[in-house]
Design a protein around this motif. Sequence first.
Motif, mmCIF file in Angstrom:
data_model
loop_
_atom_site.group_PDB
_atom_site.id
_atom_site.type_symbol
_atom_site.label_atom_id
_atom_site.label_comp_id
_atom_site.label_asym_id
_atom_site.label_seq_id
_atom_site.Cartn_x
_atom_site.Cartn_y
_atom_site.Cartn_z
ATOM 1 N N ASP A 177 0.805 -1.230 0.000
ATOM 2 C CA ASP A 177 0.000 0.000 0.000
ATOM 3 C C ASP A 177 0.834 1.275 0.000
ATOM 4 O OD1 ASP A 177 0.786 -0.762 2.613
ATOM 5 O OD2 ASP A 177 -0.781 0.478 3.509
ATOM 6 N N LYS A 178 2.135 1.173 0.230
ATOM 7 C CA LYS A 178 2.997 2.359 0.283
ATOM 8 C C LYS A 178 3.873 2.508 -0.959
ATOM 9 C CE LYS A 178 2.991 2.471 5.269
ATOM 10 N NZ LYS A 178 3.732 2.320 6.486
ATOM 11 N N ILE A 179 3.763 1.575 -1.907
ATOM 12 C CA ILE A 179 4.583 1.613 -3.123
ATOM 13 C C ILE A 179 3.742 2.160 -4.273
ATOM 14 C CG2 ILE A 179 5.882 0.267 -4.799
ATOM 15 C CD1 ILE A 179 6.448 -1.745 -2.518
ATOM 16 N N ASP A 180 4.170 3.292 -4.819
ATOM 17 C CA ASP A 180 3.469 3.890 -5.966
ATOM 18 C C ASP A 180 3.933 3.237 -7.255
ATOM 19 O OD1 ASP A 180 1.846 5.932 -7.338
ATOM 20 O OD2 ASP A 180 3.806 6.655 -8.022
ATOM 21 N N SER A 181 5.236 3.241 -7.480
ATOM 22 C CA SER A 181 5.787 2.667 -8.707
ATOM 23 C C SER A 181 7.233 2.256 -8.465
ATOM 24 C CB SER A 181 5.718 3.683 -9.857
ATOM 25 O OG SER A 181 6.468 4.835 -9.535
ATOM 26 N N PHE A 182 7.732 1.397 -9.337
ATOM 27 C CA PHE A 182 9.136 1.004 -9.275
ATOM 28 C C PHE A 182 9.554 0.387 -10.595
ATOM 29 C CE2 PHE A 182 6.890 -2.790 -7.812
ATOM 30 C CZ PHE A 182 7.517 -3.812 -8.533
ATOM 31 N N ARG A 183 10.853 0.299 -10.755
ATOM 32 C CA ARG A 183 11.394 -0.457 -11.884
ATOM 33 C C ARG A 183 12.615 -1.226 -11.385
ATOM 34 N NH1 ARG A 183 12.264 4.830 -13.634
ATOM 35 N NH2 ARG A 183 14.402 5.505 -13.335
ATOM 36 N N ILE A 184 12.793 -2.382 -11.938
ATOM 37 C CA ILE A 184 13.967 -3.208 -11.654
ATOM 38 C C ILE A 184 14.773 -3.223 -12.937
ATOM 39 C CG2 ILE A 184 14.808 -5.486 -10.976
ATOM 40 C CD1 ILE A 184 11.991 -5.969 -9.743
ATOM 41 N N GLN A 226 24.241 -6.689 -13.462
ATOM 42 C CA GLN A 226 23.887 -5.928 -12.269
ATOM 43 C C GLN A 226 22.369 -5.728 -12.248
ATOM 44 O OE1 GLN A 226 26.198 -4.167 -14.555
ATOM 45 N NE2 GLN A 226 27.799 -5.436 -13.675
ATOM 46 N N VAL A 227 21.819 -5.668 -11.038
ATOM 47 C CA VAL A 227 20.388 -5.454 -10.851
ATOM 48 C C VAL A 227 20.208 -4.348 -9.812
ATOM 49 C CG1 VAL A 227 18.185 -6.508 -10.226
ATOM 50 C CG2 VAL A 227 19.994 -7.914 -11.229
ATOM 51 N N GLN A 228 19.252 -3.454 -10.058
ATOM 52 C CA GLN A 228 18.964 -2.405 -9.085
ATOM 53 C C GLN A 228 17.476 -2.048 -9.149
ATOM 54 O OE1 GLN A 228 20.758 1.575 -9.545
ATOM 55 N NE2 GLN A 228 21.293 1.442 -7.384
ATOM 56 N N ILE A 229 16.886 -1.812 -7.980
ATOM 57 C CA ILE A 229 15.489 -1.393 -7.885
ATOM 58 C C ILE A 229 15.445 0.106 -7.610
ATOM 59 C CG2 ILE A 229 13.330 -1.621 -6.600
ATOM 60 C CD1 ILE A 229 14.253 -4.434 -5.817
ATOM 61 N N HIS A 230 14.619 0.813 -8.361
ATOM 62 C CA HIS A 230 14.383 2.250 -8.192
ATOM 63 C C HIS A 230 12.903 2.366 -7.863
ATOM 64 C CE1 HIS A 230 16.194 6.231 -9.017
ATOM 65 N NE2 HIS A 230 14.946 6.590 -9.184
ATOM 66 N N LEU A 231 12.566 2.966 -6.725
ATOM 67 C CA LEU A 231 11.205 2.910 -6.196
ATOM 68 C C LEU A 231 10.700 4.283 -5.772
ATOM 69 C CD1 LEU A 231 9.962 0.202 -3.845
ATOM 70 C CD2 LEU A 231 9.819 2.535 -3.041
ATOM 71 N N LYS A 232 9.396 4.515 -5.973
ATOM 72 C CA LYS A 232 8.739 5.741 -5.513
ATOM 73 C C LYS A 232 7.582 5.352 -4.604
ATOM 74 C CE LYS A 232 6.461 9.942 -7.160
ATOM 75 N NZ LYS A 232 5.977 10.654 -8.351
ATOM 76 N N THR A 233 7.531 5.961 -3.416
ATOM 77 C CA THR A 233 6.457 5.665 -2.472
ATOM 78 C C THR A 233 5.230 6.510 -2.785
ATOM 79 O OG1 THR A 233 7.063 7.370 -0.858
ATOM 80 C CG2 THR A 233 8.168 5.227 -0.659
ATOM 81 N N THR A 234 4.116 6.161 -2.172
ATOM 82 C CA THR A 234 2.885 6.931 -2.350
ATOM 83 C C THR A 234 3.009 8.336 -1.763
ATOM 84 O OG1 THR A 234 2.030 5.923 -0.330
ATOM 85 C CG2 THR A 234 1.360 4.918 -2.419
ATOM 86 N N GLU A 235 4.010 8.544 -0.897
ATOM 87 C CA GLU A 235 4.260 9.870 -0.315
ATOM 88 C C GLU A 235 5.231 10.695 -1.161
ATOM 89 O OE1 GLU A 235 5.667 8.790 3.542
ATOM 90 O OE2 GLU A 235 3.665 8.327 4.285
ATOM 91 N N GLY A 236 5.693 10.132 -2.292
ATOM 92 C CA GLY A 236 6.580 10.857 -3.185
ATOM 93 C C GLY A 236 8.062 10.674 -2.923
#
Length: 107
Positions: A20-27, A76-86
Motif C-alpha cells: 500500500d505504500k509503493i506507488d511505482s518502481f522499476r527493476i 547488475q540489478v537495481q530497484i528504483h522505487l517511488k512511495t505513495t508519499e513521493g
Amino acid sequence: MDPFTTPLHKFTLPTTLTTDKIDSFRITYAQEPRMGARPVAVLTKTKEDCTIYGNIITTYLSQAETNKFQRNKPAQVQIHLKTTEGQVMQSRVIHLCVHDSLDTKEL
C-alpha cells in the motif's frame, strides 16, 4: 543466471515498504557491453511485471529475457522505487553471474 531458463527473482524491501505504500518502481538489469564500459540496461521490469506481497517483490524472467544477457559476463540489478508519499529511493546494486549454455533455443 542461465540463458533459456525462467528464474524467479525475489527482492525483500524494508518492512516499512509494503504494497500500500509503493506507488511505482522499476527493476533494471544491466551489463557492460565491453570490459570497462558503463553498464547498459538489458532488461527493465515494472510494477505491472511483478507480484508484490507485503514487502516482497517477485518477478519471473522468461527464456527470451535470460537469453538477452551476454554469457560469462556479470550482470547488475537495481530497484528504483517511488512511495505513495513521493519519496524516491534505490537499492544497492546486486551482482549476478551469467553462465554459459550449450542450449541455443527456447523450449
